[in-house]
Design a protein around this motif. Structure first.
Motif, PDB file in Angstrom:
ATOM      1  N   ILE A   1       0.839  -1.205   0.000  1.00  0.00           N
ATOM      2  CA  ILE A   1       0.000   0.000   0.000  1.00  0.00           C
ATOM      3  C   ILE A   1       0.873   1.254   0.000  1.00  0.00           C
ATOM      4  O   ILE A   1       0.599   2.217  -0.731  1.00  0.00           O
ATOM      5  N   GLY A   2       1.931   1.248   0.811  1.00  0.00           N
ATOM      6  CA  GLY A   2       2.833   2.391   0.858  1.00  0.00           C
ATOM      7  C   GLY A   2       3.465   2.664  -0.502  1.00  0.00           C
ATOM      8  O   GLY A   2       3.558   3.816  -0.941  1.00  0.00           O
ATOM      9  N   PHE A   3       3.873   1.598  -1.176  1.00  0.00           N
ATOM     10  CA  PHE A   3       4.429   1.777  -2.520  1.00  0.00           C
ATOM     11  C   PHE A   3       3.372   2.356  -3.454  1.00  0.00           C
ATOM     12  O   PHE A   3       3.668   3.257  -4.252  1.00  0.00           O
ATOM     13  N   GLY A   4       2.143   1.846  -3.368  1.00  0.00           N
ATOM     14  CA  GLY A   4       1.069   2.336  -4.224  1.00  0.00           C
ATOM     15  C   GLY A   4       0.772   3.806  -4.004  1.00  0.00           C
ATOM     16  O   GLY A   4       0.524   4.553  -4.961  1.00  0.00           O
ATOM     17  N   VAL A   5       0.798   4.235  -2.749  1.00  0.00           N
ATOM     18  CA  VAL A   5       0.571   5.651  -2.436  1.00  0.00           C
ATOM     19  C   VAL A   5       1.682   6.503  -3.038  1.00  0.00           C
ATOM     20  O   VAL A   5       1.435   7.533  -3.681  1.00  0.00           O
ATOM     21  N   TRP A   6       2.940   6.070  -2.834  1.00  0.00           N
ATOM     22  CA  TRP A   6       4.074   6.814  -3.412  1.00  0.00           C
ATOM     23  C   TRP A   6       3.964   6.863  -4.936  1.00  0.00           C
ATOM     24  O   TRP A   6       4.148   7.923  -5.550  1.00  0.00           O
ATOM     25  N   PHE A   7       3.645   5.739  -5.544  1.00  0.00           N
ATOM     26  CA  PHE A   7       3.550   5.658  -6.999  1.00  0.00           C
ATOM     27  C   PHE A   7       2.444   6.567  -7.530  1.00  0.00           C
ATOM     28  O   PHE A   7       2.620   7.265  -8.539  1.00  0.00           O
ATOM     29  N   THR A   8       1.301   6.584  -6.835  1.00  0.00           N
ATOM     30  CA  THR A   8       0.177   7.436  -7.252  1.00  0.00           C
ATOM     31  C   THR A   8       0.530   8.912  -7.146  1.00  0.00           C
ATOM     32  O   THR A   8       0.218   9.708  -8.048  1.00  0.00           O
ATOM     33  N   LEU A   9       1.198   9.300  -6.073  1.00  0.00           N
ATOM     34  CA  LEU A   9       1.578  10.703  -5.885  1.00  0.00           C
ATOM     35  C   LEU A   9       2.565  11.173  -6.950  1.00  0.00           C
ATOM     36  O   LEU A   9       2.537  12.327  -7.372  1.00  0.00           O
ATOM     37  N   HIS A  10       3.439  10.268  -7.396  1.00  0.00           N
ATOM     38  CA  HIS A  10       4.471  10.659  -8.350  1.00  0.00           C
ATOM     39  C   HIS A  10       4.049  10.516  -9.811  1.00  0.00           C
ATOM     40  O   HIS A  10       4.540  11.272 -10.671  1.00  0.00           O
ATOM     41  N   TYR A  11       3.152   9.565 -10.102  1.00  0.00           N
ATOM     42  CA  TYR A  11       2.838   9.273 -11.504  1.00  0.00           C
ATOM     43  C   TYR A  11       1.361   9.457 -11.855  1.00  0.00           C
ATOM     44  O   TYR A  11       0.971   9.220 -12.996  1.00  0.00           O
ATOM     45  N   GLY A  12       0.532   9.837 -10.877  1.00  0.00           N
ATOM     46  CA  GLY A  12      -0.858  10.138 -11.184  1.00  0.00           C
ATOM     47  C   GLY A  12      -1.834   9.061 -10.763  1.00  0.00           C
ATOM     48  O   GLY A  12      -1.458   7.911 -10.497  1.00  0.00           O
TER      49      GLY A  12
END
Length: 347
Positions: free
Chosen positions: A54-65
């Motif tokens: 989940i943490g990776f997904g949050v980071w990925f969403t914030l950086h790539y949309g």
């Protein structure tokens, strides 16, 4: 699907390094401290890996949309649900080879490493094919629908591990010891190098991993065509597989409708891929299935089959779940004789 992402080599390298570090920790724990994994330890590791994903997904969403982020979470959910079917087969393998509790940790970790390697190869091949030939969407879609039909037809069966060609060949050409020799893969007995049953277990898990990769990679490509997202969804879903095995192995028998649910999910994603191909290659008026709709359908199917399974087993505790198989299980003459002897003793 979202536009092509510009993922730098540095991001790729850091992601792969992070996954490798987590795998290394698992391997070290498995090798240095063989032990029975209890419910508390399994629950703690499971929560940890889910939070990491989940943490990776949050980071990925914030950086790539939000678009790529949604694709990652849907892909993760698909791979996580398919990995539960992996667990069924792992349980069957452990039972077939009578793997001692203290060595199951090691077996699962090596199995996850093999699965990641195989899936990385299939991801690279799949991404290359999709970039060159759009009709690969059609081929992937037809493969998933065929797999879904076969899984549904044989949903009340389990794969026959002993009938696995690679395992049978290994037994025939390699000298195998009777016991596990403290978890070693090979040993020397009377001056002769021999493999242990643990080696055969890894062979069985490796071939099963290959078969699952043939299903799971097209499935996640039905959600996203981004190789980085496909890799991340697979990696983070598989990282928690070891802990999940020890957490739910006592509950797997109750998920009697899981194979049915997975067949529906695979058929749905297969249809999504075929519509994607038709939209791009035949007529852009052909509708596509949005990622958010995919998320809703997959979540509803998983919740429905879980609730229905628990209700069914509560009403009839004698009902047991099966992993499902892609082909009918044919019992050998020896297996038939053993079944008849068991039936005679019970009478």
């Amino acid at each position: 699907m979202s536009a092509e992402l510009d993922i730098s080599l540095l991001v790729w390298a850091l992601t792969v390094a992070f996954v490798v570090v987590l795998l290394a920790v698992d391997l070290v724990v498995a090798a240095m401290r063989p032990h029975h994994v209890g419910f508390g330890e399994a629950a703690a590791w499971s929560v940890f890996y889910v939070l990491v994903a989940i943490g990776f997904g949050v980071w990925f969403t914030l950086h790539y949309g939000s678009g790529p982020g949604t694709e990652y979470f849907v892909g993760y959910l698909v791979e996580k649900s398919l990995s539960v079917d992996n667990l069924f087969v792992f349980v069957i393998i452990m039972a077939t080879f009578a793997v001692p509790d203290e060595h199951q940790h090691k077996v699962l970790t090596f199995g996850i490493v093999l699965a990641l390697i195989m899936r990385a190869i299939f991801i690279a091949l799949g991404a290359t094919l999709l970039s060159l030939f759009s009709f690969v969407f059609l081929l992937f879609g037809l493969l998933l629908i065929y797999t879904a039909v076969q899984l549904f037809r044989h949903r009340d069966e389990d794969p026959d591990i002993e009938d696995n060609v690679v395992v049978k060949t290994s037994r025939r050409v390699l000298p195998v010891t009777e016991d596990y020799v403290e978890g070693d893969l090979t040993t020397r007995t009377r001056g002769k190098r021999m493999v242990t049953p643990l080696f055969l277990v890894l062979v069985a898990i490796g071939t099963i991993d290959l078969l699952f990769a043939l299903d799971s990679i097209p499935a996640v490509f039905g959600i996203t065509a981004q190789p980085y997202v496909v890799f991340a969804a697979n990696a983070f879903a598989l990282l928690g597989l070891r802990a999940l095995f020890f957490l739910v192995q006592g509950l797997l028998d109750r998920l009697v409708y899981l194979s049915t649910g997975l067949s529906l999910i695979l058929a749905f994603i297969g249809l999504k891929l075929i519509l994607q191909w038709a939209h791009e290659d035949i007529d852009d008026r052909v509708p596509e299935i949005p990622t958010l709709l995919s998320l809703a359908v997959i979540a509803v199917v998983l919740v429905a089959v879980t609730v229905a399974s628990l209700v069914r087993t509560r009403r009839d505790p004698s009902v047991k779940a099966h992993a499902g198989s892609l082909r009918a299980r044919r019992a050998s003459a020896g297996q038939a004789d053993r079944k008849r002897r068991v039936a005679d003793r019970e009478r």
